[in-house]
Enzyme design. Structure first.
Site, PDB file in Angstrom:
ATOM      1  N   CYS A 399      25.437 -33.860  -3.459  1.00 18.39           N
ATOM      2  CA  CYS A 399      25.391 -34.888  -4.499  1.00 18.39           C
ATOM      3  C   CYS A 399      25.122 -36.262  -3.895  1.00 18.39           C
ATOM      4  O   CYS A 399      25.710 -36.628  -2.872  1.00 18.39           O
ATOM      5  CB  CYS A 399      26.715 -34.900  -5.266  1.00 18.39           C
ATOM      6  SG  CYS A 399      26.702 -35.996  -6.693  1.00 18.39           S
ATOM      7  N   ARG A 495      22.763 -33.131 -17.871  1.00 19.57           N
ATOM      8  CA  ARG A 495      24.082 -33.366 -17.266  1.00 19.57           C
ATOM      9  C   ARG A 495      24.225 -34.822 -16.816  1.00 19.57           C
ATOM     10  O   ARG A 495      25.321 -35.369 -16.767  1.00 19.57           O
ATOM     11  CB  ARG A 495      24.264 -32.421 -16.073  1.00 19.57           C
ATOM     12  CG  ARG A 495      25.622 -32.531 -15.404  1.00 19.57           C
ATOM     13  CD  ARG A 495      25.743 -31.541 -14.248  1.00 19.57           C
ATOM     14  NE  ARG A 495      27.120 -31.443 -13.798  1.00 19.57           N
ATOM     15  CZ  ARG A 495      27.674 -32.244 -12.912  1.00 19.57           C
ATOM     16  NH1 ARG A 495      26.949 -33.205 -12.366  1.00 19.57           N
ATOM     17  NH2 ARG A 495      28.938 -32.107 -12.567  1.00 19.57           N
TER      18      ARG A 495
END
Length: 580
Positions: A399, A495
């Protein structure tokens, strides 16, 4: 005399380690007659005062003396009576303006008075769902599909099926996982009687046979099987499978558990047996004698996660768009036990509206909100009605949210802060991201989480989706962030609330992780390591650990860079690291 005692009592109570409000004063009355006195016990870190002290002009008479004193081994009385205060309580450590990761902090050992095997790791996933182990497989398309969901349920955890696919495909994965009673899912291959097999590669890796059904799919009657050895012995490789298939062997009911299947194979002296759903003749799986030997070589399985329907517990992720309401309906029909609202930043009007919709439409279905990292974010979702909170923003290995968007929080700080407010409402917390070893799991759980959600920790396992590849002499599997451009192209951009944006900005990368073997093997070993960590902390359960942290019995310190190096393997020319 009354005034002196009253004044001294008030001063002592104000100086109490937990403050005046922490002590159960049942009646104040006239301070001249009834006083609640804090015992002068210099070694006492925590006290539960339950004695009523009657004061008269001539004497103090103690009535019904029942005082339980828990002594913190981090705060003890020295020989000369001076107080030794070692380490920092969590409340103080995490209120200094620093954002700490798991590696930044270390717990100080406490007192051991129980064996490792007595540590209980049972916990809550959400308000109404319990797990035997505090482990959750992340809803990522390179982590959790049916095989991972089954393995996690067998071990006592749960897998959350990703939503980077069509609603029908996601529902099919959930149904597949819930139809199993054995601890693995085989990649079944089907042919119709008129088909031909052109190469050995069509057999795949496991099982070593191709199933022949009337329509060439799992949802029709099983007619026979073709083994690799039968095909290799053929002279005419273009022949139809009906010309040389072996008639359908004896099958076993798909609701047999592992031990029942193993006994069936042994009793019938079979090499393998298809498991067939008796209601619709669907072939659910194939179990071989080799599979039985392999599973029995793993650590003993514990209590599986079973839903009220008597099937494995499986979760599923959805987004917060209007179209996700249709996805939700299909997942509920498939038997999903819990819904996770999958968003990188959960404190939004979209998620709050979806929480309210889920709770109104399916009041018996638990919904987990997130992701959040602050107490304010958590408070909003708790007020909206969530049954659990997912904590983490930018802490995953793949991430890049913190780098790209400059928002997020160190995971240790995030877990402690969110857990502090969630605990007041009885909302369990899932620590999502930043887990690289069993020590990180210990830290996440003790800091307040009820479970840990893992992505890279489980990626690369046999149960993770995808095929193994060889890279530089290493056996690897692809692992990608749901914020990577590659994943976004399949739909995960919702998302990150970027599905309507013209320009796609990545918040993750595509990478690879080493082959880890089976989750059924390495996760039990890691749970044993977690138990040993809890034993060193003097906590016999997650609930006990949370209580010890809350009462400042457990202490922490921040580690310097040198301390972190010293805490790992160092000073060696070479070494081989095996955890089990």
């Amino acid at each position: 005399m009354k005034e002196v005692v009253a004044r001294e009592t008030a001063q002592l109570l104000e100086q109490a380690p937990l403050g005046l409000d922490a002590y159960p004063l049942t009646s104040h009355g006239d301070l001249g007659d009834y006083l609640f006195l804090l015992l002068r016990a210099p070694a006492a870190a925590i006290m539960d005062l339950r004695h009523l002290i009657f004061f008269s002009r001539t004497q103090l008479r103690i009535m019904d003396l029942r005082c339980q004193i828990e002594v913190s081994r981090n705060k003890v009385s020295a020989m000369d009576g001076a107080l030794i205060d070692d380490g920092f309580p969590a409340e103080r450590l995490f209120n200094q303006g620093y954002s700490y990761t798991y590696d930044d902090v270390i717990f100080l050992p406490h007192y051991i008075d129980f064996p490792t095997d007595s540590v209980q790791l049972s916990t809550k996933l959400s308000r109404n769902l319990n797990l035997s182990i505090p482990c959750v497989a992340s809803p990522m398309d390179t982590v959790t599909e049916s095989s991972m969901a089954v393995a996690m349920a067998v071990l006592g955890g749960i897998g959350i099926v990703h939503s980077n696919n069509s609603p029908s495909d996601q529902a099919a994965i959930v149904r597949s996982a819930k139809s199993h009673r054995i601890p693995f899912v085989s990649d079944l291959l089907f042919k119709s009687p008129s088909d031909s097999i052109h190469s050995i590669g069509e057999f795949g890796s496991s099982p070593s046979c191709i199933l022949v059904t009337e329509s060439g799919t799992r949802k029709s009657k099983l007619l026979g099987v073709v083994t690799k050895s039968d095909w290799e012995a053929l002279n005419d490789k273009e022949a139809r499978v009906s010309d040389y298939m072996v008639p359908a062997p004896i099958s076993a009911p798909s609701d047999y558990n592992f031990e029942q299947v193993a006994s069936f194979l042994a009793a019938k002296n079979l090499e393998f047996v298809p498991l067939v759903n008796e209601s619709d003749s669907e072939v659910v799986d194939v179990v071989s004698a080799a599979d039985v030997d392999r599973i029995r070589g793993f650590p003993k399985l514990g209590m599986p996660s079973m839903g009220s329907d008597g099937k494995f517990m499986v979760g599923a992720a959805i987004g917060t768009r209007e179209s996700d309401k249709e996805r939700l309906e299909q997942l509920v029909k498939a038997g999903t036990n819990v819904i996770v609202l999958d968003s990188s930043q959960g404190n939004s009007s979209y998620q709050i509206d979806m929480i309210k919709y889920v709770k109104k439409t399916y009041p018996e279905l638990d919904v987990i909100g997130g992701n959040v990292v602050t107490m304010y974010q958590a408070s909003n979702l708790i007020q909206a009605g969530v049954d659990g909170l997912r904590v983490g923003m930018g802490s995953g290995s793949i991430c890049t949210t913190q780098e790209v968007c400059a928002v997020g929080r160190g995971q240790a700080t995030a877990v402690y802060k969110v857990s502090s407010i969630a605990e007041r409402s009885g909302v369990p917390v899932i620590a999502d991201g930043g887990i690289s070893n069993s020590g990180h799991i210990v830290k996440a759980l003790v800091l307040g989480a009820s479970t840990v959600m893992m992505g890279s920790f489980l990626a690369g396992s046999n149960e993770a989706p995808g095929a193994y590849e060889n890279q530089g002499g290493h056996r690897i599997k692809k692992y990608r962030g749901m914020g990577s451009l590659e994943a976004m192209m399949k739909g995960s951009d919702a998302r990150y609330l970027g599905d309507t944006a013209k320009l796609k900005i990545a918040q993750g990368v595509v990478g690879a992780v080493a082959d880890k073997g089976s989750v059924l093997k390495f996760l039990p070993y890691n749970m044993q390591a977690v138990k040993q960590g809890f034993q060193d902390l003097g906590a016999s359960s997650l609930q006990s650990a949370h209580e010890l942290l809350r009462k400042s019995v457990l202490r922490l310190e921040v580690r310097s860079g040198a301390a972190q190096v010293e805490g790992g393997v160092h000073g060696l020319v070479s070494y081989e690291k095996k955890s089990f």
